[in-house]
Motif scaffolding. Structure first.
Motif, short mmCIF file in Angstrom:
data_model
loop_
_atom_site.label_atom_id
_atom_site.label_comp_id
_atom_site.label_asym_id
_atom_site.label_seq_id
_atom_site.Cartn_x
_atom_site.Cartn_y
_atom_site.Cartn_z
N ALA A 275 0.81 -1.21 0.00
CA ALA A 275 0.00 0.00 0.00
C ALA A 275 0.84 1.26 0.00
CB ALA A 275 -0.94 0.01 1.21
N ALA A 276 2.11 1.16 0.39
CA ALA A 276 2.99 2.33 0.40
C ALA A 276 3.36 2.79 -1.00
CB ALA A 276 4.26 2.03 1.20
N GLY A 277 3.13 1.96 -2.02
CA GLY A 277 3.37 2.36 -3.40
C GLY A 277 4.76 2.90 -3.64
N GLU A 278 4.83 4.14 -4.08
CA GLU A 278 6.11 4.76 -4.44
C GLU A 278 7.11 4.76 -3.28
OE1 GLU A 278 2.89 6.12 -7.07
OE2 GLU A 278 3.15 6.05 -4.89
N ALA A 279 6.61 4.90 -2.05
CA ALA A 279 7.50 4.89 -0.89
C ALA A 279 8.17 3.53 -0.74
CB ALA A 279 6.72 5.23 0.39
N ALA A 280 7.42 2.46 -1.01
CA ALA A 280 7.99 1.11 -0.94
C ALA A 280 8.96 0.86 -2.08
CB ALA A 280 6.86 0.08 -0.96
N TYR A 281 8.63 1.34 -3.27
CA TYR A 281 9.49 1.11 -4.43
C TYR A 281 10.84 1.82 -4.26
CZ TYR A 281 4.83 0.07 -6.31
OH TYR A 281 3.56 -0.41 -6.50
N LEU B 195 -1.61 6.77 3.61
CA LEU B 195 -1.41 7.25 4.98
C LEU B 195 -1.32 6.07 5.95
CD1 LEU B 195 -1.23 9.85 6.70
CD2 LEU B 195 -3.71 9.68 7.02
N PHE B 196 -2.15 5.06 5.73
CA PHE B 196 -2.12 3.84 6.54
C PHE B 196 -0.75 3.15 6.43
CE2 PHE B 196 -2.35 -0.78 5.69
CZ PHE B 196 -2.56 -1.26 6.99
N ALA B 197 -0.24 3.05 5.21
CA ALA B 197 1.05 2.39 5.00
C ALA B 197 2.17 3.13 5.71
CB ALA B 197 1.34 2.28 3.51
N TYR B 198 2.09 4.44 5.74
CA TYR B 198 3.10 5.24 6.44
C TYR B 198 3.06 4.96 7.94
CZ TYR B 198 5.33 8.20 2.97
OH TYR B 198 6.12 8.66 1.96
N GLY B 199 1.85 4.87 8.50
CA GLY B 199 1.72 4.56 9.91
C GLY B 199 2.25 3.16 10.21
N PRO C 199 -1.84 0.11 -7.09
CA PRO C 199 -0.95 -0.49 -6.08
C PRO C 199 -1.32 -0.15 -4.64
CG PRO C 199 0.34 0.44 -7.87
CD PRO C 199 -1.08 0.89 -8.07
N LYS C 200 -2.00 0.97 -4.42
CA LYS C 200 -2.33 1.37 -3.05
C LYS C 200 -3.33 0.41 -2.39
CE LYS C 200 0.13 4.94 -4.15
NZ LYS C 200 0.28 4.76 -5.60
#
Length: 442
Positions: free
Chosen positions: A70-76, A312-316, A219-220
């Motif tokens: 769910a973090a999408g670009e942050a995970a990539y 936002l959930f993925a960031y938390g 992807p989210k």
């Protein structure tokens, strides 16, 4: 550990991506599109932009199959770049999704006031010279709370709502195209461009990232796919949304410019509805367009609400912001705290009223292009096959050019001081909320 519900299928992913992309902009901002480019300039701008984004969509289709997060670009980006780069990449994409939510909450009041002019009463205050009316504010608050409850109670509720609104929008759009074809005339297109062809196309190309943002929302919610869903379906949903979305914008501009002389629509509120009213000399097409626009607004609001709440959930969950945002509701299996956070932010943005509409388009365009650039650059670094690297390289070039078109002062349509200030506020907020990531996260 409680996880998100897994209930989404291909039709759900397409409706989410297309709906996140297509809202009410084709009605609310049509005069802006025609005013900056002319009909053919706007048509070519959207068409070229859609084609150029195909390599970017391809990269996202590859990423989500490899890393459904769910973090999408942050995970990539976390795969190859330092954590701080990953954090702010995702933070910018969160801006691209979230900023649409108050936009749509404002637009529903603006749209309703066209049907019921009495809603433009009880002025509360002004922002940048634009009045904020109480009845319109109440409508925006009501819609925001409705979608918040819908998403809070389950992804299946939200997905079903999205599927129905998308189907209605597409069906009514086909009907409008038929009316335009029957009542329009080629002479209404003249002149085809607002200025020179190159500048006209460029000015529309600059806003394409904002209006085409949505295909990468797939992807989210990748973690919420049905257990029987094949990962290749993510790629199919992304490409379908890109192609259908591009076609929608191209045909919307063509239909309006074909049915009525476009220069007479400049500066007119809801130019799309006015064009059809002039052509038919009747009010019923206006009602049809407004109904379609309302459903488009609902699907866009809901789609961006879903995407922003998941990011936002993925960031938390990753611990890069307050961990409470990563909590999952034990009964509804939704990111409940993140949903409440997006709701609160939307209600706060709603207070800005009409002053929010056009500037938000420009900031959202840059944020989207930057996120695409980061995703493509990350994939280029992890992918070793020459063929895939070649496609990814095209995505990098396209994303970089779209990004530079908004930030370089030598290019027409670049950021204004107000837009730089808005961007600075968002980055400052991200800095304040940032926390050191958990050791279990990359």
């Amino acid at each position: 550990m409680t996880t998100l519900a897994r209930k989404l299928r291909l039709a759900d992913y397409f409706a989410l991506a297309f709906g996140t992309m297509v809202g009410a902009g084709w009605l609310v901002l049509m005069d802006d599109w025609l005013g900056r480019s002319g009909p053919l300039g706007a048509i070519l701008g959207f068409a070229v932009g859609g084609v150029l984004l195909l390599p970017v969509g391809y990269v996202y289709g590859q990423w989500v199959q490899r890393l459904p997060d769910a973090a999408g670009e942050a995970a990539y980006t976390a795969e190859v770049f330092p954590p701080i780069v990953s954090y702010f990449t995702g933070w910018m994409m969160l801006l691209a999704y979230f900023i649409v939510c108050p936009w749509e909450a404002v637009a529903v009041g603006k749209l309703a006031a066209y049907i019921f002019p009495s809603l433009d009463s009880f002025e509360l205050y002004r922002v940048a010279g634009q009045p904020v009316f109480l009845p319109r504010l109440v409508l925006g608050v009501g819609l925001t709370i409705f979608l918040a409850v819908l998403n809070y109670r389950g992804i299946r509720w939200s997905a079903s709502f999205q599927n129905w609104t998308t189907a209605i929008v597409l069906l009514l759009f086909v009907l409008l195209l038929g009316i335009s074809t029957d009542r329009g005339a080629p002479g209404n297109f003249h002149p085809a461009f607002r200025t020179t062809p190159f500048v006209s196309i460029l000015l529309t190309l600059q806003i394409v990232p904002y209006f085409m943002t949505g295909f990468e929302s797939v992807p989210k919610v990748a973690e919420e796919a049905h257990l029987g869903f094949r990962s290749t379906g993510f790629f199919r949903a992304i490409m379908m949304a890109l192609l259908v979305g591009t076609g929608f914008y191209v045909l919307a501009v063509a239909a309006v410019a074909y049915v009525a002389p476009w220069q007479g629509l400049i500066g007119k509120r809801f130019a799309t509805a006015i064009a059809f009213e002039q052509a038919l000399g009747a009010w019923w097409p206006v009602r049809l367009i407004l109904i379609m626009a309302l459903f488009g607004l609902f699907q866009c609001f809901n789609g961006n609400f879903v995407a922003s709440s998941r990011l936002l959930f993925a960031y938390g969950r990753r611990g890069t912001i307050l961990p409470r945002f990563g909590e999952v509701h034990p009964k509804f299996l939704t990111p409940s705290v993140a949903i409440l956070g997006i709701t609160a932010g939307t209600l706060a943005g709603l207070l800005l009223g009409d002053a929010l509409l056009v500037p938000v388009t420009e900031v959202g365009s840059m944020a989207s292009a930057l996120g695409w650039l980061a995703a493509c650059s990350s994939f280029w670094l992890v992918e070793k096959r020459i063929s895939l690297r070649a496609v990814t390289g095209l995505g990098i070039v396209v994303s970089l050019l779209l990004f530079l078109m908004k930030v370089l002062p030598v290019i027409p349509g670049h950021f204004s001081p107000a837009e730089w200030i808005a961007l600075g506020i968002w980055l400052a907020l991200g800095t304040i909320l940032h926390r050191r990531p958990r050791l279990t996260q990359v």
